[in-house]
Scaffold this motif. Structure first.
Motif, PDB file in Angstrom:
ATOM      1  N   ALA A   1       0.887  -1.232   0.052  1.00 27.79           N
ATOM      2  CA  ALA A   1       0.092  -0.110  -0.022  1.00 27.79           C
ATOM      3  C   ALA A   1       0.850   1.313  -0.163  1.00 27.79           C
ATOM      4  O   ALA A   1       0.573   2.340  -0.654  1.00 27.79           O
ATOM      5  CB  ALA A   1      -0.859   0.073   1.139  1.00 27.79           C
ATOM      6  N   LEU A   2       2.038   1.251   0.698  1.00 28.55           N
ATOM      7  CA  LEU A   2       2.862   2.186   0.692  1.00 28.55           C
ATOM      8  C   LEU A   2       3.464   2.849  -0.573  1.00 28.55           C
ATOM      9  O   LEU A   2       3.345   3.872  -0.971  1.00 28.55           O
ATOM     10  CB  LEU A   2       3.954   1.982   1.768  1.00 28.55           C
ATOM     11  CG  LEU A   2       5.189   3.278   1.550  1.00 28.55           C
ATOM     12  CD1 LEU A   2       4.531   4.338   1.954  1.00 28.55           C
ATOM     13  CD2 LEU A   2       6.242   2.576   2.481  1.00 28.55           C
ATOM     14  N   LEU A   3       3.891   1.615  -1.291  1.00 21.77           N
ATOM     15  CA  LEU A   3       4.620   1.822  -2.764  1.00 21.77           C
ATOM     16  C   LEU A   3       3.591   2.525  -3.713  1.00 21.77           C
ATOM     17  O   LEU A   3       3.837   3.387  -4.533  1.00 21.77           O
ATOM     18  CB  LEU A   3       5.126   0.446  -3.081  1.00 21.77           C
ATOM     19  CG  LEU A   3       6.265   0.042  -2.369  1.00 21.77           C
ATOM     20  CD1 LEU A   3       6.481  -1.379  -2.852  1.00 21.77           C
ATOM     21  CD2 LEU A   3       7.574   1.014  -2.427  1.00 21.77           C
ATOM     22  N   ILE A   4       2.169   1.945  -3.508  1.00 23.76           N
ATOM     23  CA  ILE A   4       1.107   2.652  -4.450  1.00 23.76           C
ATOM     24  C   ILE A   4       1.007   4.052  -4.043  1.00 23.76           C
ATOM     25  O   ILE A   4       0.772   4.948  -4.944  1.00 23.76           O
ATOM     26  CB  ILE A   4       0.006   1.813  -4.314  1.00 23.76           C
ATOM     27  CG1 ILE A   4       0.270   0.398  -4.788  1.00 23.76           C
ATOM     28  CG2 ILE A   4      -1.083   2.378  -5.060  1.00 23.76           C
ATOM     29  CD1 ILE A   4      -0.966  -0.254  -4.508  1.00 23.76           C
TER      30      ILE A   4
ATOM     31  N   GLU B   1      10.057  -2.136  -5.341  1.00 22.30           N
ATOM     32  CA  GLU B   1      10.486  -1.262  -6.265  1.00 22.30           C
ATOM     33  C   GLU B   1       8.995  -0.398  -6.507  1.00 22.30           C
ATOM     34  O   GLU B   1       7.805  -0.934  -6.275  1.00 22.30           O
ATOM     35  CB  GLU B   1      10.337  -1.939  -7.932  1.00 22.30           C
ATOM     36  CG  GLU B   1      11.769  -2.572  -7.742  1.00 22.30           C
ATOM     37  CD  GLU B   1      11.830  -3.526  -9.119  1.00 22.30           C
ATOM     38  OE1 GLU B   1      11.120  -3.472  -9.878  1.00 22.30           O
ATOM     39  OE2 GLU B   1      13.113  -4.099  -9.235  1.00 22.30           O
ATOM     40  N   LEU B   2       9.177   0.881  -6.946  1.00 23.15           N
ATOM     41  CA  LEU B   2       7.765   1.730  -6.938  1.00 23.15           C
ATOM     42  C   LEU B   2       7.163   1.249  -8.515  1.00 23.15           C
ATOM     43  O   LEU B   2       7.912   0.887  -9.382  1.00 23.15           O
ATOM     44  CB  LEU B   2       8.268   3.212  -6.989  1.00 23.15           C
ATOM     45  CG  LEU B   2       8.935   3.634  -5.560  1.00 23.15           C
ATOM     46  CD1 LEU B   2       9.451   5.052  -6.102  1.00 23.15           C
ATOM     47  CD2 LEU B   2       7.997   3.778  -4.696  1.00 23.15           C
ATOM     48  N   PRO B   3       5.590   0.988  -8.179  1.00 23.44           N
ATOM     49  CA  PRO B   3       4.856   0.671  -9.636  1.00 23.44           C
ATOM     50  C   PRO B   3       4.913   1.778 -10.474  1.00 23.44           C
ATOM     51  O   PRO B   3       5.094   3.039 -10.048  1.00 23.44           O
ATOM     52  CB  PRO B   3       3.630   0.518  -8.973  1.00 23.44           C
ATOM     53  CG  PRO B   3       3.415   1.254  -7.473  1.00 23.44           C
ATOM     54  CD  PRO B   3       4.890   1.483  -7.180  1.00 23.44           C
TER      55      PRO B   3
ATOM     56  N   SER C   1      -5.332   4.395  -8.881  1.00 24.20           N
ATOM     57  CA  SER C   1      -4.076   3.871  -8.666  1.00 24.20           C
ATOM     58  C   SER C   1      -4.299   2.279  -8.572  1.00 24.20           C
ATOM     59  O   SER C   1      -3.600   1.485  -9.546  1.00 24.20           O
ATOM     60  CB  SER C   1      -3.125   4.348  -7.529  1.00 24.20           C
ATOM     61  OG  SER C   1      -2.804   5.539  -7.914  1.00 24.20           O
ATOM     62  N   CYS C   2      -5.077   1.909  -7.961  1.00 21.21           N
ATOM     63  CA  CYS C   2      -5.403   0.239  -7.688  1.00 21.21           C
ATOM     64  C   CYS C   2      -6.065  -0.049  -8.988  1.00 21.21           C
ATOM     65  O   CYS C   2      -5.694  -1.055  -9.520  1.00 21.21           O
ATOM     66  CB  CYS C   2      -6.259   0.245  -6.456  1.00 21.21           C
ATOM     67  SG  CYS C   2      -5.379   0.287  -4.910  1.00 21.21           S
TER      68      CYS C   2
ATOM     69  N   PHE D   1      -6.280  -2.534  -1.362  1.00 24.35           N
ATOM     70  CA  PHE D   1      -7.398  -1.549  -1.593  1.00 24.35           C
ATOM     71  C   PHE D   1      -8.194  -1.097  -0.481  1.00 24.35           C
ATOM     72  O   PHE D   1      -8.320   0.021  -0.078  1.00 24.35           O
ATOM     73  CB  PHE D   1      -8.623  -2.142  -2.765  1.00 24.35           C
ATOM     74  CG  PHE D   1      -9.506  -1.205  -3.284  1.00 24.35           C
ATOM     75  CD1 PHE D   1      -9.357  -0.668  -4.527  1.00 24.35           C
ATOM     76  CD2 PHE D   1     -10.727  -1.046  -2.669  1.00 24.35           C
ATOM     77  CE1 PHE D   1     -10.221   0.249  -5.054  1.00 24.35           C
ATOM     78  CE2 PHE D   1     -11.780  -0.210  -3.198  1.00 24.35           C
ATOM     79  CZ  PHE D   1     -11.518   0.774  -4.215  1.00 24.35           C
ATOM     80  N   MET D   2      -8.490  -2.047   0.474  1.00 27.55           N
ATOM     81  CA  MET D   2      -9.059  -2.028   1.544  1.00 27.55           C
ATOM     82  C   MET D   2      -8.119  -1.072   2.598  1.00 27.55           C
ATOM     83  O   MET D   2      -8.599  -0.335   3.422  1.00 27.55           O
ATOM     84  CB  MET D   2      -9.427  -3.174   2.183  1.00 27.55           C
ATOM     85  CG  MET D   2     -10.281  -3.075   3.504  1.00 27.55           C
ATOM     86  SD  MET D   2     -11.830  -2.319   3.282  1.00 27.55           S
ATOM     87  CE  MET D   2     -12.203  -1.856   4.860  1.00 27.55           C
ATOM     88  N   GLU D   3      -6.765  -1.566   2.640  1.00 24.94           N
ATOM     89  CA  GLU D   3      -5.761  -0.804   3.464  1.00 24.94           C
ATOM     90  C   GLU D   3      -5.784   0.660   3.068  1.00 24.94           C
ATOM     91  O   GLU D   3      -5.899   1.411   4.010  1.00 24.94           O
ATOM     92  CB  GLU D   3      -4.348  -1.615   3.047  1.00 24.94           C
ATOM     93  CG  GLU D   3      -4.016  -2.664   3.919  1.00 24.94           C
ATOM     94  CD  GLU D   3      -2.700  -3.076   3.647  1.00 24.94           C
ATOM     95  OE1 GLU D   3      -1.849  -2.641   4.408  1.00 24.94           O
ATOM     96  OE2 GLU D   3      -2.505  -4.087   2.529  1.00 24.94           O
TER      97      GLU D   3
END
Length: 277
Positions: free
Chosen positions: A12-15, A181-183, A238-239, A257-259
């Motif tokens: 979740a952080l990376l997103i 890695e960042l998406p 983003s998700c 997504f929920m996080e």
């Protein structure tokens, strides 16, 4: 993106770090909550590369002027000197500003951070567009001393629970920690998805207008407001771009997504919105 051997909250952080926001900049501000020793700081610092610095500032050892600028008299006018740390992001102007141990910051420092986190301003100087902002803190029940975060500062972040479970730690003992890695989140695709999710939120709030706002007292971390609904829309978009929306994922529970939704709006409103979807 490999996520099975990363700490809880890392995906979740990376997103969030790569999510475009309404100001035309990159990254939704994140506050990581986790017990001491679970690798919050080391994970952030491991994201650094030669052209993507991670600057760690311990909030409790800084003065408010380190975030608001030092007032100086120049040619009969009061101006604000830019703190040296702003220059650490170099000519590229990208990287991560990591505010560690946020709950150790006294109220005066928390007040100075309000503009930094939301308006991305240090005094009257703009942070570069590609500098992301992340903070970390220990949960209230594990916090010795310190100060609670004010509701205005809490509402400027999305809140993620961070933990390092035994299987991830055991794997790291043998193979080392996974390199995160960042998406890739293309701007054009994100804008299209954002319009779709903004329309869904509009429909949800037309049925539940009282859920535009959440109570800071009833939520320990994130709570709903027009600002955090904007965060949620961008994060859900983003998700969707990454195939992680419950409307498209094979696993319709879509944990990440929920996080992200709970981190922005609080658990109760997030659950209501998921049910609506």
């Amino acid at each position: 993106m490999q996520i099975k051997n990363l700490p809880k909250g890392a995906h979740a952080l990376l997103i969030a770090l790569q999510t475009p926001n309404n100001r035309g900049t990159i990254g939704i501000p994140v506050l990581l909550w986790g017990r001491p020793g679970v690798g919050k700081s080391s994970f952030m610092e491991n994201l650094a590369t030669p052209d993507f610095p991670v600057l760690t500032l311990i909030a409790s050892i800084h003065d408010p002027t380190d975030f608001s600028g030092l007032p100086i008299l120049q040619e009969g006018k009061v101006k604000y000197a830019i703190p040296e740390w702003v220059e650490k992001f170099g000519e590229e102007g990208k990287g991560i500003l990591f505010l560690d141990e946020l709950t150790t910051a006294p109220p005066s420092v928390q007040a100075a951070l309000l503009r930094v986190v939301l308006e991305r301003k240090v005094g009257f100087h703009d942070l570069p567009d590609k500098v992301r902002i992340v903070s970390a803190a220990n949960p209230p029940d594990l916090m010795t001393g310190g100060w609670e975060l004010s509701p205005p500062l809490r509402n400027r972040f999305i809140h993620l629970n961070w933990d390092l479970n035994a299987s991830v730690y055991r794997n790291a003992l043998t193979n080392g920690y996974e390199q995160a890695e960042l998406p890739l989140i293309p701007i054009a695709q994100h804008q299209r998805a954002r319009k779709e999710y903004a329309s869904m939120v509009n429909g949800f709030l037309s049925r539940n207008p009282n859920l535009l706002h959440g109570s800071p007292e009833d939520n320990n971390y994130g709570f709903a407001s027009p600002r955090s609904w904007d965060y949620a829309i961008n994060l859900m978009a983003s998700c969707a771009v990454l195939g992680l929306s419950p409307l498209q994922a094979k696993d319709r529970s879509s944990t990440v997504f929920m996080e992200l939704l709970s981190g922005a709006l609080g658990d109760g409103i997030a659950i209501n919105f998921i049910a609506f979807l």
